[in-house]
Design a protein around this motif. Structure first.
Motif, PDB file in Angstrom:
ATOM      1  N   UNK A 119       0.836  -1.207   0.000  1.00 40.26           N
ATOM      2  CA  UNK A 119       0.000   0.000   0.000  1.00 40.26           C
ATOM      3  C   UNK A 119       0.868   1.254   0.000  1.00 40.26           C
ATOM      4  N   UNK A 120       1.929   1.232   0.803  1.00 38.71           N
ATOM      5  CA  UNK A 120       2.841   2.379   0.837  1.00 38.71           C
ATOM      6  C   UNK A 120       3.463   2.616  -0.537  1.00 38.71           C
ATOM      7  N   UNK A 121       3.952   1.541  -1.152  1.00 40.65           N
ATOM      8  CA  UNK A 121       4.584   1.653  -2.471  1.00 40.65           C
ATOM      9  C   UNK A 121       3.569   2.082  -3.530  1.00 40.65           C
ATOM     10  N   UNK A 122       2.375   1.535  -3.461  1.00 46.85           N
ATOM     11  CA  UNK A 122       1.305   1.878  -4.408  1.00 46.85           C
ATOM     12  C   UNK A 122       0.926   3.352  -4.281  1.00 46.85           C
ATOM     13  N   UNK A 123       0.771   3.811  -3.048  1.00 50.91           N
ATOM     14  CA  UNK A 123       0.405   5.215  -2.816  1.00 50.91           C
ATOM     15  C   UNK A 123       1.493   6.152  -3.350  1.00 50.91           C
ATOM     16  N   UNK A 124       2.735   5.806  -3.117  1.00 51.61           N
ATOM     17  CA  UNK A 124       3.838   6.640  -3.619  1.00 51.61           C
ATOM     18  C   UNK A 124       3.892   6.622  -5.137  1.00 51.61           C
ATOM     19  N   UNK A 125       3.739   5.435  -5.725  1.00 51.78           N
ATOM     20  CA  UNK A 125       3.805   5.320  -7.190  1.00 51.78           C
ATOM     21  C   UNK A 125       2.673   6.087  -7.872  1.00 51.78           C
ATOM     22  N   UNK A 126       1.519   6.102  -7.256  1.00 51.99           N
ATOM     23  CA  UNK A 126       0.341   6.746  -7.848  1.00 51.99           C
ATOM     24  C   UNK A 126       0.102   8.161  -7.305  1.00 51.99           C
ATOM     25  N   UNK A 127       0.943   8.562  -6.370  1.00 49.13           N
ATOM     26  CA  UNK A 127       0.836   9.888  -5.744  1.00 49.13           C
ATOM     27  C   UNK A 127      -0.503  10.074  -5.015  1.00 49.13           C
ATOM     28  N   UNK A 128      -0.932   9.027  -4.291  1.00 42.17           N
ATOM     29  CA  UNK A 128      -2.143   9.121  -3.478  1.00 42.17           C
ATOM     30  C   UNK A 128      -1.772   9.601  -2.085  1.00 42.17           C
TER      31      UNK A 128
END
Length: 152
Positions: A105-114
């Motif tokens: 989730x952390x990596x996904x949020x950073x990658x997608x700028x959420x």
């Protein structure tokens, strides 16, 4: 007139900023991730195996059981111990799984700028396009396949 125009422009800018910020808030359906992710399926499979093994041990012990009171008490203690072992294993698997989910989730949020990812269960209303469950599931599965960190 200038004040009215300034207020209108300020209001428009605030609305635009608010809408832009709302776009970086999304939600994910956690039960779908648990049930459909490769890591979740691995954890479920391992838990089922632990349960079946404990059940087989209990049944084997029951077959050799004598019919006296002491044997019955020993068997009950054994069965409780096996149940506790399965519960402990469940907690271990859940901990491993949740750690993997959080990292992803952390990596996904950073990658997608959420800025914020919510659990769908906590969302009273959300536009369907804010549901990123499928996108996260693909991201999570891809990372899980590549990772040396597996559910064990």
């Amino acid at each position: 007139m200038k004040k009215l125009l300034s207020l209108a422009v300020a209001g428009f800018l605030m609305l635009t900023f608010t809408l832009a910020k709302a776009a970086d808030i999304v939600f994910i359906d956690t039960p779908t991730v648990v049930n459909n992710s490769k890591a979740g399926k691995d954890a479920q499979k391992l838990l089922e195996e632990a349960g079946k093994k404990a059940q087989a041990e209990i049944e084997a012990k029951q077959k050799t059981l004598k019919q006296d009171q002491k044997s019955q008490e020993e068997f009950q203690a054994f069965a409780i111990q096996k149940q506790q072992e399965v519960l402990k294993r469940r907690d271990e698997l859940l901990g491993q799984f949740m750690n993997l989910v959080q990292k992803n989730l952390d990596a996904f949020a950073k990658a997608k700028n959420y800025s914020l990812i919510l659990d769908k269960q906590a969302v009273l209303y959300g536009k369907p396009e804010l549901d990123k469950t499928d996108e996260f599931l693909k991201f999570f599965d891809s990372n899980y396949e590549k990772s040396s960190e597996k559910i064990k």
